[in-house]
Structure formats: C-alpha cells, structure tokens
Design a protein around this motif. Structure first.
Motif, PDB file in Angstrom:
ATOM      1  N   GLN A 282      50.608  36.537  43.036  1.00  0.00           N
ATOM      2  CA  GLN A 282      49.670  37.385  42.301  1.00  0.00           C
ATOM      3  C   GLN A 282      49.994  38.855  42.493  1.00  0.00           C
ATOM      4  O   GLN A 282      49.290  39.711  41.965  1.00  0.00           O
TER       5      GLN A 282
ATOM      6  N   PHE B  49      43.873  32.406  41.873  1.00  0.00           N
ATOM      7  CA  PHE B  49      42.470  32.464  42.310  1.00  0.00           C
ATOM      8  C   PHE B  49      42.285  33.209  43.626  1.00  0.00           C
ATOM      9  O   PHE B  49      41.280  33.026  44.311  1.00  0.00           O
ATOM     10  N   GLY B  50      43.259  34.023  44.000  1.00  0.00           N
ATOM     11  CA  GLY B  50      43.193  34.744  45.273  1.00  0.00           C
ATOM     12  C   GLY B  50      44.121  34.141  46.318  1.00  0.00           C
ATOM     13  O   GLY B  50      44.537  34.814  47.249  1.00  0.00           O
TER      14      GLY B  50
ATOM     15  N   MET C 295      39.053  34.394  47.531  1.00  0.00           N
ATOM     16  CA  MET C 295      39.023  33.278  46.591  1.00  0.00           C
ATOM     17  C   MET C 295      38.027  33.637  45.502  1.00  0.00           C
ATOM     18  O   MET C 295      36.974  34.202  45.780  1.00  0.00           O
ATOM     19  N   ARG C 296      38.366  33.338  44.326  1.00  0.00           N
ATOM     20  CA  ARG C 296      37.645  33.711  43.106  1.00  0.00           C
ATOM     21  C   ARG C 296      36.241  34.288  43.351  1.00  0.00           C
ATOM     22  O   ARG C 296      35.356  33.613  43.850  1.00  0.00           O
TER      23      ARG C 296
ATOM     24  N   PRO D  73      35.414  36.692  45.584  1.00  0.00           N
ATOM     25  CA  PRO D  73      35.121  36.657  47.011  1.00  0.00           C
ATOM     26  C   PRO D  73      33.789  37.340  47.292  1.00  0.00           C
ATOM     27  O   PRO D  73      33.511  38.401  46.765  1.00  0.00           O
TER      28      PRO D  73
ATOM     29  N   GLY E 219      44.172  40.780  40.823  1.00  0.00           N
ATOM     30  CA  GLY E 219      43.087  40.431  41.729  1.00  0.00           C
ATOM     31  C   GLY E 219      41.903  41.299  41.406  1.00  0.00           C
ATOM     32  O   GLY E 219      42.038  42.337  40.732  1.00  0.00           O
ATOM     33  N   GLY E 220      40.741  40.882  41.858  1.00  0.00           N
ATOM     34  CA  GLY E 220      39.549  41.681  41.634  1.00  0.00           C
ATOM     35  C   GLY E 220      39.212  41.844  40.158  1.00  0.00           C
ATOM     36  O   GLY E 220      38.526  42.786  39.786  1.00  0.00           O
TER      37      GLY E 220
ATOM     38  N   GLU F  57      36.555  36.680  37.365  1.00  0.00           N
ATOM     39  CA  GLU F  57      35.749  36.228  38.502  1.00  0.00           C
ATOM     40  C   GLU F  57      34.275  36.016  38.209  1.00  0.00           C
ATOM     41  O   GLU F  57      33.613  35.207  38.857  1.00  0.00           O
TER      42      GLU F  57
END
Ligand code: MOS
Length: 733
Positions: free
Chosen positions: A219, A250-251, A358-359, A361, A515-516, A700
């Motif tokens: 990622q 998904f992280g 993880m998705r 978080p 991410g995020g 997310e």
C-alpha cells in the motif's frame, strides 16, 4: 487571456465508468507480486518462533538442508546484516514504515510467537516449505505478557501525535454525568481482527549489484522503497518497487513486515531472484492485525434527549516491538453536541506482534461502542434513535468549535430512512416476527475523517489527443486509477478513453501511501493542478475554439507535459514541512469527514441464536462521488467487513502463550456470499467545498457504524444487548 478551451466531451466524473484495470484482471493478464517469472527464480519459506519471548539457544538445519533442492537455510548465524529501522519522525512519514523494530535474523531474541527465526531458500516452493517444517529451533523462554484482558488494568495513557490526540475534553463530563436525569453506562469489548486480503502478502526480489528490484503487494510504494534502502544500506535511487496490482490491503499492507525484508535478504544472500508467497498462516503470524479493545461509554441526557455528558474511554494494545494505538474514541469528539465531553485512550504493550491499521482504524470499533450506546439511551428515553441523534446534531465540531467543511448527516438519515422503510418499524423489542424468526431493525452513524496529502504528478498531452497521467500511487482494487483517468479527462475536456494512467511504480512521480482514505483526494489535487497548468499553456498555443489536441497541432508541438510537486521528493524535508504545515493549518480550520447512516434488518432464530442479516441500506455523505461504480463498491465492501466484525470475525490469541490459534480462513470466519444480503448504497453527491473536486475518500467510512447497526437490530429483535464482539450465537442463548 483565453484560458478556457472548449469542452469537447460529456463529463465522466460521477458516472459508473468501468475499471481501467478490469480487463487485465479478469483475463489474468494482470501480474501480482508473486507472478513475475525470473530466470533462476528461487522460492523462500518462513520458520516461525513458537515462543512469545525468549532467546534461540540452537537451530538445527541439518535435516532441512538435506531436502533436495534446498539452496540455503538462513538463520541469525549466517544471515546478512541489516541496518535497524529509524525512530518515528513526524517530518518523514516513511519512518512509520516498519511493521516492527526487530532486526530479523540478526538477533537470537524472540519478541512474539510467530516471529520468523529462519528462512529456507529452495529451487521449488514445495522443497522450501517442506524444509522449513524440518528446521529444529530450541529456546530459553522469558516471562512474557500476552493476555490483554489481564493486562488491561495496567494500561497507560496513550501518547498523541501531531495530527491525533490521545485524549480530549470539553467541560466536566463526569460531573455532568453524575447529575444527569437520564444516564446509561456500559463496557464494550472487541477482539483482535486480521485483514485477510484476497492476495496474501508476497514479494519477488532481484538484486543487481547494489541495485534492487522488488515486486511487492504494498500500500506504500515510497515507504517501502526508502525503508529497503535504509535496512540494506544501499542508495534509494537504486531501489525500484513495483506494485501495479495489489489484491486488497485494508491497512495490512501499509507497513513493511518481515516477509518483505526477508525475501530481499534471501535474494542478497543467494544471489538469486527470490519469491516469497506467504501462506495464510504466515500472514497471521508475521503481519499485525487490529488491536483488541475494551471501551467504556457513559451518556447523560435531559429527559428531552439533550446530551449533557459524553464519556468514551478505551484501552487498546500494541506490541512491545511496535504498533499503532488506534484512535478508538476519535468519532466521539465529532458526532454529538454534548455539553460536556471526555475521551481518553489508554494502551498496554504486550509481547505480541505489533498491531497495525485495519480498515477505519479506531473508528470502526469506536463507533460500535458509541452508536450502540446511543441506541441504548434512545430506549431509556423512549425516543426514536434517529430523533435522538438529530436532536444532538451539532452545528460545529463539538469538541473544539471548528467549522464542519461538510456535514450532511441529517440529509443522509432522511435519505436512508426513506429507502430502508424505517417508518414501518415498531420500536418494541421482539415486536416484529417473520414466521419463527425474530426480526429486528437497527441504525447507526458512520463517520471517518477526511485527509489529504502531497502527491507528485505529471500529465502529458500528445498531438493525437491522448493523455498520460503518471503518479506512483497504489491500486489495490479500489478504483483509484479509474478515478484519476476520469478526473484528468474532465479537467482537459477529453474522453476518458483517451487517458492512460501509469501508477504502481516507484520510478514514477511519488505518491503518498494508500491509507486513511486519502489517496484519491491527494492525487486528484495534483492532477487538477497539472491539468490546469496544461490548459493555460494550450490556451497560449491555440486559438479560441480549438480542442486541446488541435491547439498542439496548430503550434506544431508533438506533446506537452507538466509536472506538479515533482521537485519535492516525499520524505524530503522542505516539501514535507511546507505541506505538513499547510495540512495542519487546514485541519485546524475545518473538521472534514465522511459520514453516513447505516440501516440493517436482521433475523434471529430464538432457539439457536443464529443471526442472519437480511437487508441493508446505507446513505452516505462522501462529498462528490467520482465513480458511481467503484465508490459504491468500496462502501459496500466496508459494510461486508462490518458484518464480519459484528457476527463472526475474531483472532483468538492463547492468553497463556500469545500464540494465534486460528490463523486461517477455516477458523477465522469472514462473511461469505450467503452471509451478505443485497446492500443498497446511496449517497448525497454534494461536493465538500474544501476538498479537491469536493471529493471525500470512501475507503473506510463504509465499515464504521456497521457493527453497531447490527447489534442494535439484534437488540430490537431479541431485547438483548450484546456488547462483546463478535455476536456469535452462544452469546444470544
Ligand atoms: Mo488503511 S486501514 O488507512 O489502509
């Protein structure tokens, strides 16, 4: 100045444009990290520690080495030396890259059950795996702390960081709670989870002198590249990371875990191209999952439903060798206009592998506790749970009075309730039945902050009318490449088919990690700026009325390219600091987030406790939607993960040994098709004025609120409040 060239095509943004990588994936032409054939390719397999804390006293590789085809068995006795990872530095986010702080195979120390202690390299995958099973390792063991429940009382306040505080308060929530005419208070627990991407982590590594090529399902192409250069002490310019296709992350693929490092090490040690494809068990043992949590939520209200106190505290864990203490209570600072708010996060360090993002978080498990509590308060007050939420819907960000950049939660609830048929629900628990099934309907709020980061992009227009967008972002199946093609096409006024997007390669202009939920907005911002620059140049070349290619032709120019941000390598100080300070200013000014309303219907068998999710409607405020097909698919995928989180997913860690007891899909139950009803996803499609094109990431927010909606529906069906995930049938009997 004629800056506006005519738009020659219908806009594609918002349309359900097919994925640009769809054909390659469905025909098998797409190559994933473990699918690159190199001459002389060797295969690696991992040997895992079977103690949670200790020292290796002996490793016997005789039997393993005797397996035909084994090239070498790497252990701490013969492995090449690694440089240690750097400490976290907020000005260089690539320092967040390392999954753990361990120097794999450079130490006899064991820090978690599952840590790789040897790597077998062989001519075939079968030989490597067979030999790995024959490596004999002896240990002295040290006392270890692995039981989250037992350690919870020793949790310490979590440290905040630049962008995320560990605790926050407004007023005196505990005092207000004590005085509140109506109050509820409950403790919730959520278990560890694992990501289970369809493509297990895999790496193919090839050295050529000090130059390194790595195919890795990652990622974060740029973090991986910097991190490998650091650990193997080679110039970053000589490291190339390729990840054109990634089968879900998904992280779980945001950080760099031992498998990747050890593949590169094995290739270094053997002088051969090496491939490591993790087994599902390897993924559980060597890649961090989601932290477990305990949470306390206490709500105080007046009898009309006005919230006077909101307390949300949590305990999570990290590994002693690293980890990410999730912002479990984050959403509780943003969702309700309570007069007094207190959020606090504590954390324990255990002798387990670091946990990782993880998705959604934090928010995914935090919304479970908060939104189940809101439902409980609604029952206590005898109010409809949506009415209670709307009564406490804030005008400004509750904790600090920041303005919301966008906040269409009321509209999302209106839209969702209408589509779902919320008005047909009779509120009394157990009052709705379908034959032998108890029917329940539940609702909860979804919420995830919106972020944006710095991306470098080049856009080139050729005289044949084709457009090339280049940016080393990550495509894990979300539809990012398709979205950027649409954005560039509309910005230049060309058909989407004439735009090609190159991504997934560290030799391209650098992108932030995926991410995020921030990749699409980050890249879009630079694509828009680049296209705008290009249009201005074209306007000078052409005449009013020219389309972009005609403008080039008239000037006799074969192609025109512009770059954005490519002078600031991400991770380099100046660009990073400039961008970070702008980001922080922006974040101080606006509270930006995606939000939504999750509606579900469940059926519970009163005799067996079996719960089936029978209907789902979700309505989101995610700003402007770029692609109707891929955005809905992302949101729906989040809801599917939420169904798993609510009803079945749980990583079982032996509280005596710290060993993961269900490392595979046979015993860790993700939802299958039969567990998932048709999911109706609606969105408001109104742009957020502070985001590029008004878009907010959708990766997310879909999972948030989902587990609470199910728990609330189960309560409606049965009258039972289950506050411990997953809500398996034994808990309902
Ligand atoms: Mo994510 S959990 O920010 O990949």
């Amino acid at each position: 100045m004629t800056q506006t060239l005519p738009r020659t095509h219908e806009p594609s943004v918002g349309k359900p444009v097919d994925r640009v990588d769809g054909t390659a994936k469905t025909t098998g032409a797409a190559r994933f990290a473990a699918e690159y054939p190199y001459p002389g390719l060797a295969h690696a397999a991992l040997v895992h520690a079977t103690v949670s804390r200790g020292r290796i006293t002996a490793i016997d590789t005789t039997e393993a080495a005797a397996i035909p085809g084994v090239i070498t068995v790497l252990t701490h006795h013969n492995a090449p030396a690694l440089k240690p990872p750097r400490r976290f530095n907020p000005l260089d986010l690539s320092t967040m890259a390392s999954g753990t702080s361990v120097s794999y195979l450079n130490t006899d120390e064991v820090h978690w059950d599952g840590q790789p202690v040897a790597v077998v390299v062989a001519e075939t995958l079968t030989a490597a795996r067979e030999a790995a099973a024959l490596v004999e390792v002896s240990y002295t063991t040290f006392a270890s702390t692995v039981d989250f429940k037992a350690e919870e009382p020793n949790a310490e306040p979590q440290k905040g960081n630049l962008l995320m505080s560990g605790s926050a308060k407004k007023g005196d929530a505990e005092a207000a709670l004590a005085k509140a005419p109506v109050r509820i208070e409950a403790r919730f627990t959520t278990p560890p989870h694992h990501h289970n991407a369809i493509e297990p982590h895999a790496t193919t590594a090839v050295w050529d002198g000090d130059r390194l090529t790595v195919h890795d399902g990652t990622q974060s192409i740029d973090w991986l590249r910097s991190h490998l250069a650091l650990r193997f002490d080679v110039p970053v310019e000589g490291v190339r990371v390729l990840a054109p296709f990634v089968g879900g992350g998904f992280g779980g693929k945001a950080n760099i875990w031992p498998g990747t490092i050890l593949t590169v090490m094995a290739a270094r040690a053997t002088g051969r191209p090496v491939r490591l494809l993790l087994t599902r068990e390897d993924v559980y043992r060597t890649v961090g999952g989601r932290t477990p949590s305990t949470q306390r939520v206490a709500l105080g209200a007046r009898t009309d439903g006005t919230l006077t106190a909101l307390v949300h505290t949590s305990v999570t864990r990290t590994g002693r060798v690293g980890g990410n203490p999730e912002q479990v209570t984050s959403q509780s600072k943003h969702l309700y206009d309570a007069e007094n708010i207190l959020v606090r996060q504590n954390v324990v360090e255990l002798d387990l592998i670091s946990n990782t993002a993880m998705r959604a978080p934090g928010d995914s498990i935090g919304t479970f506790a908060l939104e189940a509590s809101i439902d409980e308060l609604a029952y206590e007050l005898g109010m409809d749970p949506i009415e209670l939420r709307m009564r406490n819907e804030p005008e400004r960000n509750p904790i600090d009075g920041r303005r919301f950049a966008n906040r269409k939660l009321r509209e999302a609830y209106r839209l969702g309730a209408e589509r779902f048929g919320w008005a047909d629900r009779t509120p009394e628990p157990g009052s709705m039945r379908d034959g032998r099934w108890l029917v329940g309907m539940g609702v909860a709020t979804a919420f995830h902050p919106a972020w944006q980061f710095l991306a470098n992009v080049t856009v080139r227009l050729s005289v044949d009318g084709s457009v090339l967008v280049r940016c080393g972002f990550q495509e894990m199946g979300m539809g990012g490449a398709t979205a950027q093609a649409q954005i560039a096409a509309d910005a230049l006024g060309v058909p989407v088919e004439s735009v090609r997007v190159e991504y997934g390669d560290s030799s391209l202009p650098l992108s932030p990690a995926a991410g995020g939920s921030m990749q699409t907005a980050s890249v879009a911002s630079s694509v828009l700026t680049a296209c705008e620059k290009l249009r201005r140049k074209l306007a000078r070349l052409g005449r009013p009325g020219d389309d972009p290619a005609a403008a080039l032709a008239r000037a006799g120019v074969p192609s025109l390219e512009v770059s954005v941000g490519s002078d600031t390598r991400i991770g380099r100080l100046t660009g990073q600091v400039r961008f970070l300070s702008k980001l922080i200013r922006d974040q101080r000014r606006w509270m930006k987030a995606a939000s939504g309303a999750q509606f579900c219907e469940v059926r519970v068998d009163p005799d067996t406790g079996e719960t089936r999710v029978s209907r789902w409607t979700a309505a989101f405020d995610v700003g402007r939607v770029i692609n109707a097909k891929t955005a809905v698919s992302q949101l729906r995928g989040g809801i599917v993960m939420g169904i798993g989180m609510a009803l079945s997913e749980e990583t079982l860690v032996d509280p005596r040994t710290g060993r993961i007891m269900n490392p595979g899909l046979g015993e860790y139950h993700v939802p299958v098709h039969a567990d998932v009803p048709p999911i109706d996803v609606a969105y408001l499609d109104e742009p957020d004025p502070t985001m590029p094109l008004g878009l907010i990431g959708v990766g997310e927010v879909g999972i948030t609120g989902a587990a609470a909606a199910i728990a609330n529906a189960i309560h409606h069906a049965t009258g039972r409040r289950i506050r411990e995930l997953p809500i398996t049938l034994d808990k309902l009997l």
